[in-house]
Scaffold this motif. Structure first.
Motif, PDB file in Angstrom:
ATOM      1  N   PHE A 155       0.896  -1.474  -0.020  1.00  0.00           N
ATOM      2  CA  PHE A 155      -0.222   0.054  -0.029  1.00  0.00           C
ATOM      3  C   PHE A 155       0.753   1.184   0.073  1.00  0.00           C
ATOM      4  O   PHE A 155       0.368   2.338  -0.468  1.00  0.00           O
ATOM      5  CB  PHE A 155      -1.055   0.051   1.298  1.00  0.00           C
ATOM      6  CG  PHE A 155      -2.077  -0.898   0.905  1.00  0.00           C
ATOM      7  CD1 PHE A 155      -3.070  -0.763   0.201  1.00  0.00           C
ATOM      8  CD2 PHE A 155      -2.238  -2.237   1.632  1.00  0.00           C
ATOM      9  CE1 PHE A 155      -4.204  -1.476   0.010  1.00  0.00           C
ATOM     10  CE2 PHE A 155      -3.062  -3.015   1.538  1.00  0.00           C
ATOM     11  CZ  PHE A 155      -4.177  -2.644   0.658  1.00  0.00           C
ATOM     12  N   MET A 182      -6.192  -2.412  10.053  1.00  0.00           N
ATOM     13  CA  MET A 182      -7.049  -3.377   9.569  1.00  0.00           C
ATOM     14  C   MET A 182      -6.447  -4.873   9.224  1.00  0.00           C
ATOM     15  O   MET A 182      -7.028  -6.072   8.850  1.00  0.00           O
ATOM     16  CB  MET A 182      -7.642  -3.153   8.206  1.00  0.00           C
ATOM     17  CG  MET A 182      -8.713  -1.806   8.503  1.00  0.00           C
ATOM     18  SD  MET A 182     -10.477  -2.126   9.088  1.00  0.00           S
ATOM     19  CE  MET A 182     -11.084  -2.956   7.643  1.00  0.00           C
ATOM     20  N   TYR A 240      -4.127  -5.264   6.731  1.00  0.00           N
ATOM     21  CA  TYR A 240      -3.965  -5.445   5.364  1.00  0.00           C
ATOM     22  C   TYR A 240      -2.726  -5.207   5.066  1.00  0.00           C
ATOM     23  O   TYR A 240      -1.951  -4.310   5.581  1.00  0.00           O
ATOM     24  CB  TYR A 240      -4.819  -4.566   4.486  1.00  0.00           C
ATOM     25  CG  TYR A 240      -6.311  -4.693   4.329  1.00  0.00           C
ATOM     26  CD1 TYR A 240      -6.716  -5.207   5.211  1.00  0.00           C
ATOM     27  CD2 TYR A 240      -6.961  -3.548   3.620  1.00  0.00           C
ATOM     28  CE1 TYR A 240      -8.392  -5.314   5.437  1.00  0.00           C
ATOM     29  CE2 TYR A 240      -8.191  -3.417   3.725  1.00  0.00           C
ATOM     30  CZ  TYR A 240      -9.150  -4.234   4.632  1.00  0.00           C
ATOM     31  OH  TYR A 240     -10.317  -4.069   4.716  1.00  0.00           O
ATOM     32  N   ILE A 289      -0.587  -6.706   1.584  1.00  0.00           N
ATOM     33  CA  ILE A 289      -0.602  -6.475   0.223  1.00  0.00           C
ATOM     34  C   ILE A 289      -1.799  -5.915  -0.526  1.00  0.00           C
ATOM     35  O   ILE A 289      -2.894  -6.599  -0.082  1.00  0.00           O
ATOM     36  CB  ILE A 289       0.027  -7.821  -0.355  1.00  0.00           C
ATOM     37  CG1 ILE A 289       0.935  -8.465   0.444  1.00  0.00           C
ATOM     38  CG2 ILE A 289       0.103  -7.586  -1.558  1.00  0.00           C
ATOM     39  CD1 ILE A 289       2.358  -7.606   0.298  1.00  0.00           C
ATOM     40  N   ALA A 290      -1.596  -5.069  -1.397  1.00  0.00           N
ATOM     41  CA  ALA A 290      -2.960  -4.746  -2.083  1.00  0.00           C
ATOM     42  C   ALA A 290      -3.247  -5.826  -2.848  1.00  0.00           C
ATOM     43  O   ALA A 290      -2.593  -6.556  -3.726  1.00  0.00           O
ATOM     44  CB  ALA A 290      -2.552  -3.407  -3.031  1.00  0.00           C
ATOM     45  N   THR A 291      -4.616  -6.099  -2.904  1.00  0.00           N
ATOM     46  CA  THR A 291      -5.328  -7.316  -3.838  1.00  0.00           C
ATOM     47  C   THR A 291      -5.261  -6.938  -5.248  1.00  0.00           C
ATOM     48  O   THR A 291      -4.945  -5.599  -5.655  1.00  0.00           O
ATOM     49  CB  THR A 291      -6.895  -7.686  -3.419  1.00  0.00           C
ATOM     50  OG1 THR A 291      -7.697  -6.499  -3.507  1.00  0.00           O
ATOM     51  CG2 THR A 291      -6.851  -8.038  -1.691  1.00  0.00           C
ATOM     52  N   GLN A 329      -7.546  -3.856  -6.023  1.00  0.00           N
ATOM     53  CA  GLN A 329      -6.775  -2.748  -5.501  1.00  0.00           C
ATOM     54  C   GLN A 329      -5.597  -2.308  -6.262  1.00  0.00           C
ATOM     55  O   GLN A 329      -5.510  -1.093  -6.476  1.00  0.00           O
ATOM     56  CB  GLN A 329      -6.492  -2.857  -4.145  1.00  0.00           C
ATOM     57  CG  GLN A 329      -7.588  -3.160  -3.143  1.00  0.00           C
ATOM     58  CD  GLN A 329      -7.494  -4.031  -1.842  1.00  0.00           C
ATOM     59  OE1 GLN A 329      -6.258  -4.238  -1.541  1.00  0.00           O
ATOM     60  NE2 GLN A 329      -8.602  -3.981  -0.998  1.00  0.00           N
ATOM     61  N   GLN A 343     -15.923  -9.228  -7.610  1.00  0.00           N
ATOM     62  CA  GLN A 343     -16.731  -9.956  -6.681  1.00  0.00           C
ATOM     63  C   GLN A 343     -16.556  -9.499  -5.385  1.00  0.00           C
ATOM     64  O   GLN A 343     -15.411  -9.219  -5.080  1.00  0.00           O
ATOM     65  CB  GLN A 343     -16.697 -11.472  -6.937  1.00  0.00           C
ATOM     66  CG  GLN A 343     -17.664 -11.864  -8.187  1.00  0.00           C
ATOM     67  CD  GLN A 343     -17.094 -13.125  -9.085  1.00  0.00           C
ATOM     68  OE1 GLN A 343     -16.303 -13.813  -8.431  1.00  0.00           O
ATOM     69  NE2 GLN A 343     -17.603 -13.376 -10.177  1.00  0.00           N
ATOM     70  N   THR A 388     -12.927  -9.914  -2.848  1.00  0.00           N
ATOM     71  CA  THR A 388     -11.444  -9.582  -3.734  1.00  0.00           C
ATOM     72  C   THR A 388     -11.100  -8.094  -3.396  1.00  0.00           C
ATOM     73  O   THR A 388     -10.142  -8.030  -3.633  1.00  0.00           O
ATOM     74  CB  THR A 388     -12.235  -9.250  -5.216  1.00  0.00           C
ATOM     75  OG1 THR A 388     -13.289  -8.107  -5.187  1.00  0.00           O
ATOM     76  CG2 THR A 388     -12.545 -10.356  -5.985  1.00  0.00           C
ATOM     77  N   GLY A 389     -11.573  -7.762  -2.163  1.00  0.00           N
ATOM     78  CA  GLY A 389     -11.101  -6.371  -1.490  1.00  0.00           C
ATOM     79  C   GLY A 389     -11.480  -5.070  -2.496  1.00  0.00           C
ATOM     80  O   GLY A 389     -11.053  -4.225  -2.375  1.00  0.00           O
ATOM     81  N   LYS A 390     -12.662  -5.295  -3.056  1.00  0.00           N
ATOM     82  CA  LYS A 390     -13.079  -4.305  -3.746  1.00  0.00           C
ATOM     83  C   LYS A 390     -13.577  -2.971  -2.949  1.00  0.00           C
ATOM     84  O   LYS A 390     -13.509  -1.865  -3.597  1.00  0.00           O
ATOM     85  CB  LYS A 390     -14.435  -4.662  -4.885  1.00  0.00           C
ATOM     86  CG  LYS A 390     -15.568  -5.016  -4.261  1.00  0.00           C
ATOM     87  CD  LYS A 390     -16.759  -5.653  -4.945  1.00  0.00           C
ATOM     88  CE  LYS A 390     -17.970  -6.154  -4.170  1.00  0.00           C
ATOM     89  NZ  LYS A 390     -18.745  -5.340  -3.355  1.00  0.00           N
ATOM     90  N   THR A 391     -14.108  -3.382  -1.944  1.00  0.00           N
ATOM     91  CA  THR A 391     -14.487  -2.167  -1.013  1.00  0.00           C
ATOM     92  C   THR A 391     -13.628  -1.123  -0.761  1.00  0.00           C
ATOM     93  O   THR A 391     -13.537   0.012  -1.029  1.00  0.00           O
ATOM     94  CB  THR A 391     -15.357  -2.492   0.377  1.00  0.00           C
ATOM     95  OG1 THR A 391     -16.092  -3.620  -0.231  1.00  0.00           O
ATOM     96  CG2 THR A 391     -15.851  -1.652   0.942  1.00  0.00           C
ATOM     97  N   ALA A 392     -12.219  -1.687  -0.186  1.00  0.00           N
ATOM     98  CA  ALA A 392     -11.177  -0.766  -0.131  1.00  0.00           C
ATOM     99  C   ALA A 392     -10.735  -0.205  -1.365  1.00  0.00           C
ATOM    100  O   ALA A 392      -9.989   0.858  -1.341  1.00  0.00           O
ATOM    101  CB  ALA A 392     -10.152  -1.636   0.592  1.00  0.00           C
ATOM    102  N   GLN A 401     -22.201  -3.268   5.550  1.00  0.00           N
ATOM    103  CA  GLN A 401     -20.522  -4.052   5.557  1.00  0.00           C
ATOM    104  C   GLN A 401     -19.743  -2.986   4.996  1.00  0.00           C
ATOM    105  O   GLN A 401     -18.539  -2.784   5.584  1.00  0.00           O
ATOM    106  CB  GLN A 401     -20.645  -4.939   4.300  1.00  0.00           C
ATOM    107  CG  GLN A 401     -19.846  -6.219   4.602  1.00  0.00           C
ATOM    108  CD  GLN A 401     -20.434  -7.096   3.492  1.00  0.00           C
ATOM    109  OE1 GLN A 401     -21.439  -7.606   3.391  1.00  0.00           O
ATOM    110  NE2 GLN A 401     -19.307  -7.592   2.575  1.00  0.00           N
TER     111      GLN A 401
END
Ligand code: AMP
Length: 205
Positions: free
Chosen positions: A3, A19, A21, A23-25, A28, A46, A49-53, A87
């Motif tokens: 990050f 949180m 984390y 490594i960035a997915t 991300q 989906q 996958t870490g789409k929210t962050a 969420q």
């Protein structure tokens, strides 16, 4: 990719660390920099996958580092269900812990107290609103929602919103928003309806 390589604000890096984390997915890694560059985005991602962050971090970075109207809503995230709204609000709470970025989840089903709490935030301004379509329209129809300074729109789980029949509601909400804004569209699948929505909504994604 770490990050720290993405150029995110120090206060967000602290939240990311808290949180857990490291490594960035993949999603991300692919979207954070283009979002920071101001581009419209369409991403196939989906849940899990870490789409929210992937969209919250660059949005918060922009709000932390660019001057903006404190008394306006700066970003709106439209989602299909209250579960998803809650969420996202929880992830937001964790990632924004060391910042002053404010947010509220606006979704149907609560009592009158919830509605007036939402009304207060939407009237006085809050940085990021996470909302379900029907509830947002109920507020918009009353005319007090502060949208003049809105610069970011996110549609999350867009395919599910179309499956649930929210197309007209989404277009109605968009009709209230300033035209000059950055648009981010996330969808698990990319059927023709999503491509059509992207064509209407996104500029050179
Ligand atoms: P999402 O796909 O946004 O629903 O995220 C799925 C889960 O992955 C959530 O519990 C997130 O907190 C977590 N998560 C998101 N990004 C990362 C990351 N880079 N490293 C570890 N966990 C993550």
């Amino acid at each position: 990719m770490k990050f720290t390589d993405l150029g995110l604000d120090e206060r967000l890096l602290e939240g990311i660390d808290a949180m857990g984390y490291e490594i960035a997915t993949p999603v991300q890694q692919q979207v954070i920099i283009p979002i920071l560059e101001g581009k419209d985005i369409i991403a196939s991602a989906q849940t899990g996958t870490g789409k929210t962050a992937a969209f919250l971090l660059p949005l918060m970075h922009q709000l932390l580092t660019h001057p903006h109207e404190a008394h306006d809503i700066n970003a709106m995230i439209i989602v299909p269900t209250r579960e998803l709204a809650v969420q996202i609000a929880e992830t937001m709470e964790g990632l924004s812990y060391f910042t002053s970025v404010s947010s509220i989840a606006v979704y149907g089903g609560g009592d009158g107290t919830t509605f007036s709490t939402e009304k207060k935030a939407l009237t006085h301004g809050v940085d990021i609103v996470i909302c379900t379509p029907g509830r947002m329209i109920a507020h918009l129809n009353m005319g007090y929602v502060k949208l003049k300074g809105l610069r970011y729109l996110v549609l999350d789980e867009a395919d599910r919103m179309l499956d649930m029949g929210f197309n007209d509601d989404i277009m109605k909400i968009i009709s209230f928003l300033p035209k000059q804004r950055q648009n981010l569209l996330f969808s698990a699948t990319m059927p023709a309806e999503i491509r059509a929505l992207a064509d209407v909504l996104l500029r050179d994604p």
